[in-house]
Design an enzyme around this catalytic site. Structure first.
Site, mmCIF file in Angstrom:
data_model
loop_
_atom_site.group_PDB
_atom_site.id
_atom_site.type_symbol
_atom_site.label_atom_id
_atom_site.label_comp_id
_atom_site.label_asym_id
_atom_site.label_seq_id
_atom_site.Cartn_x
_atom_site.Cartn_y
_atom_site.Cartn_z
ATOM 1 N N HIS A 329 -1.112 1.944 2.099
ATOM 2 C CA HIS A 329 -1.059 3.379 2.384
ATOM 3 C C HIS A 329 -1.655 4.214 3.258
ATOM 4 O O HIS A 329 -1.473 4.955 4.156
ATOM 5 C CB HIS A 329 -0.822 4.030 1.023
ATOM 6 C CG HIS A 329 -0.013 5.477 1.121
ATOM 7 N ND1 HIS A 329 -0.740 6.551 1.070
ATOM 8 C CD2 HIS A 329 1.401 5.657 1.014
ATOM 9 C CE1 HIS A 329 0.222 7.655 0.914
ATOM 10 N NE2 HIS A 329 1.553 6.771 1.019
ATOM 11 N N CYS A 330 -3.120 4.157 3.369
ATOM 12 C CA CYS A 330 -3.901 4.490 4.098
ATOM 13 C C CYS A 330 -3.801 4.223 5.687
ATOM 14 O O CYS A 330 -4.329 5.093 6.519
ATOM 15 C CB CYS A 330 -5.582 4.291 3.705
ATOM 16 S SG CYS A 330 -5.723 4.632 2.122
ATOM 17 N N ILE A 331 -3.082 3.448 6.057
ATOM 18 C CA ILE A 331 -3.086 2.747 7.486
ATOM 19 C C ILE A 331 -1.640 3.183 8.057
ATOM 20 O O ILE A 331 -1.362 2.813 9.060
ATOM 21 C CB ILE A 331 -3.637 1.380 7.607
ATOM 22 C CG1 ILE A 331 -2.718 0.218 7.090
ATOM 23 C CG2 ILE A 331 -4.888 1.373 7.212
ATOM 24 C CD1 ILE A 331 -2.980 -1.039 7.381
#
Length: 340
Positions: A329-331
């Site tokens: 999700h962070c990327i």
């Protein structure tokens, strides 16, 4: 003024990512650099099979990116410090029926001494200019990983991020809520006390919500459930459940909590892990899910399949991403389809 941040599971026109081009995201050796490129590419190539994708790439890394990525992926050259596009990119919204992007202030997760951010602080502007999307500026230091919405005005945040003195010194809950209302159309902000333990240590974000809890299309909230009392996140999970159980959404309704197990693995070479199945990415027709070669992978994927009926669950080994400080999700960052 009518602004709304759509939920992640609403239709997308595009996904945005950033390529690991320099610094610690690549690692100190050729093998680590190749590991990072393979893992980012695995996520990107899963996405492009289902919707368009634009990848920001540092000029020095265009060749490596093209060698690993599906040729349908659009490369946008832009100087980068890191590759966490969820945090450095814009938050796309529906602004009275038109697509717009909120450009938060980015300062290296609270001006942390190990971080650099001069180039990343300009990444959102580069993306918005390339896509010809209007920019909505904000004076608040914030990252996409620090917010999550149900698309109907309810938001999850953590006290340790938006109220972090390294981010927004002197800001109050009320001021943060007012800014989230102005920029994203927030009607109700639920404040969780903190994030996971590893993420709260020196090389973490100080508590991003996107590894702790998230909404789903059926109105449920998936909650990271550390069931082993040996892990300090066992206490964190209990605190988060207590807050969410007492909270209501923007329409005054109770929250339906669904536990998604934490991995059985408790530690890696650096300490307590913050591996989390909450940190998945929802896109058109699919969910790209974190797996960890862990005994709890199968159970977690079953929870995700039930939460997102009709979507293909695409597992990707996320350990190399978490080793570098984040997850799938962070990327990634969604660009919603806005229809007037």
């Amino acid at each position: 003024m009518s602004r709304r941040m759509p939920a992640e599971w609403e239709p997308h026109t595009r996904t945005w990512m950033a390529w690991p081009s320099t610094g610690y995201t690549l690692g100190d050796t050729a093998d680590l650099a190749e590991e990072a490129r393979r893992t980012w590419a695995a996520v990107a190539n899963a996405v492009i099979a289902r919707e368009p994708l634009t990848m920001l790439v540092g000029p020095e890394a265009v060749g490596a990116a093209r060698a690993h990525l599906d040729p349908r992926i659009v490369l946008l050259e832009a100087p980068l410090d890191d590759a966490w596009f969820r945090d450095i990119g814009p938050t796309f919204i529906d602004d009275a029926g038109e697509l717009a992007g909120v450009d938060w202030v980015f300062n290296g997760w609270g001006a942390q001494d190990w971080a650099t951010w001069d180039r990343d602080a300009l990444a959102a502007r580069a993306a918005l200019a390339s896509a010809d999307v209007p920019r909505i500026g904000s004076a608040m230091v914030n990252e996409g990983g620090g917010i999550h919405t149900d698309g109907r005005g309810t938001f999850l945040v953590t006290e340790t991020v938006q109220l972090d003195p390294g981010r927004n010194p002197g800001w109050t809950r009320a001021r943060v809520e007012d800014e989230l209302e102005r920029t994203l159309g927030a009607r109700k902000v639920i404040w969780l006390p903190r994030g996971l333990t590893r993420d709260s240590e020196r090389y973490g974000t100080r508590g991003h919500v996107d590894i702790v809890a998230c909404f789903t299309p059926g109105g449920q909230v998936l909650v990271h459930d550390q069931r082993d009392p040996a892990h300090p996140d066992h206490v964190v999970s209990a605190q988060v459940r207590e807050v969410l159980a007492a909270a209501t959404d923007a329409d005054g309704g109770p929250l339906d909590l669904v536990a998604i197990p934490a991995p059985a693995t408790l530690r890696d070479d650096e300490g307590w892990v913050d591996w989390s199945y909450v940190n998945h990415y929802v896109l058109n027709g699919a969910v790209v899910a974190c797996v960890f070669d862990d005994p709890h992978d199968a159970a977690a994927l079953e929870v995700l399949a039930a939460a997102y009926p009709g979507r293909e669950i695409v597992p990707v080994d996320a350990r190399p991403i978490f080793d570098r400080g984040g997850g799938i999700h962070c990327i990634t960052q969604q660009q919603p389809a806005i229809r007037a």
